[in-house]
Design a protein around this motif. Structure first.
Motif: not given
Length: 329
Positions: A42, A300, A302, A325
């Motif tokens: 992360s 979040c 990604e 992430l």
């Protein structure tokens, strides 16, 4: 010889720093009992500092940042871990002066790793990462100091950041009334979606820094920014209130007096998630996998390894919201 991809930060002859994804091999990694194939990492503010040449974080370059890593043990020199074990590594020297989680492999001391709790998949563990661990430690410390939902509103500063946003979600899930403080007024709806009951502007928290005391307002607080905002929060705690301090984006120093402490009996609680004993980290990860398990999908985003340079620029410019992430395919 196993080759892998990693983000490498290098210093140019003119003193500038470049970031690029390169091929490395495991023989270039430092010594350690565990060789781990990293599945997820992360992006944290400390990673961005390391990636921009901050010598207070990373002393020598070239270097691979990444203070968080979750993956699978591929080689072990200790009985406590077997090949195939899924593990989490956060803090200590990972990503600072030891090649970190922005590479597909790391090699670390066994004393830095914990086995993944059964209820916490590797991906979820890295959505949390150091930020989630720190947020949980802050809330735990407040509760140890006697804070309860019945005490009143809990303030979270820097609420759009990684620690702040997770703290908002966790506090709300535990039944607290939450005030989210931010300098990003356009993110008010995002914060309300996480559970914030009230939005407080950064400018409002900066008012009154010259005064020795402020009106009692907060039952407790999680402070992720430091600086004079932190002491303004201290000055506006209700009697016997507490603030858990874990960040410094607004500065490492502040103008202080003893008055809030001796007139209102408030507490300033320091929180560290880097050098914390492994047994304490493991206990908190267990808690995050069970009674404090959170749905963080709303905060979040990604990215892959190749997307990291742009994400690092965003966090350095103050534009990061929620959690990033990092997927290491």
């Amino acid at each position: 010889m196993t080759e892998f991809k990693a983000l490498l930060v290098s210093e140019g002859t003119d003193g500038s720093f470049q970031r690029e994804v390169v091929q490395r091999n495991v023989e270039q990694l430092p010594q350690g009992e565990l060789l781990i194939r990293v599945r997820y990492s992360s992006l944290n503010y400390k990673d961005a500092l390391s990636a921009s040449g901050n010598r207070g974080v990373t002393k020598a370059y070239p270097h691979t940042p990444g203070i968080d890593a979750a993956g699978v043990v591929e080689a072990s020199g200790v009985a406590e871990f077997a090949v195939g074990d899924e593990v989490i590594v956060t803090g200590y020297d990972l990503g600072m002066n030891t090649a970190g989680g922005f590479g597909q492999y790391i090699r670390v001391p066994a004393a830095w790793a914990i086995k993944r709790p059964q209820g916490l998949p590797l991906r979820e563990a890295m959505i949390l990462g150091t930020a989630g661990l720190t947020a949980a430690l802050c809330v735990d410390k407040l509760e140890q100091a006697g804070v309860t939902p019945e005490a009143g509103t809990v303030l979270v500063t820097g609420a759009t950041g990684g620690v702040g946003s997770i703290a908002v979600v966790l506090l709300k899930q535990l039944g607290y009334r939450v005030a989210a403080a931010t300098g990003k007024a356009e993110q008010a709806e995002f914060l309300r979606g996480l559970g914030a009951d009230e939005i407080v502007s950064r400018e409002e928290l900066q008012q009154g820094s010259e005064r020795p005391m402020l009106k009692e307002r907060w039952a407790a607080a999680v402070d992720t920014v430091g600086g004079d905002i932190l002491f303004n929060v201290v000055k506006s705690l209700r009697h016997s209130g507490s603030v858990a301090c874990c960040g410094l984006t607004a500065g490492v120093g502040f103008q202080a007096s003893v008055l809030p402490f001796i007139l209102r009996g408030v507490n300033l609680l320091g929180v560290d998630s880097v050098e914390l004993p492994l047994v304490v980290k493991a206990s908190m990860w267990d808690k995050l996998s069970l009674q404090w398990k959170l749905d963080l999908s709303a905060l979040c985003r990604e990215v892959g390894l190749e997307d990291l340079p742009e994400a690092i620029e965003r966090i350095l410019a103050g534009g990061m919201v929620g959690r990033i992430l990092v997927r290491l395919d």
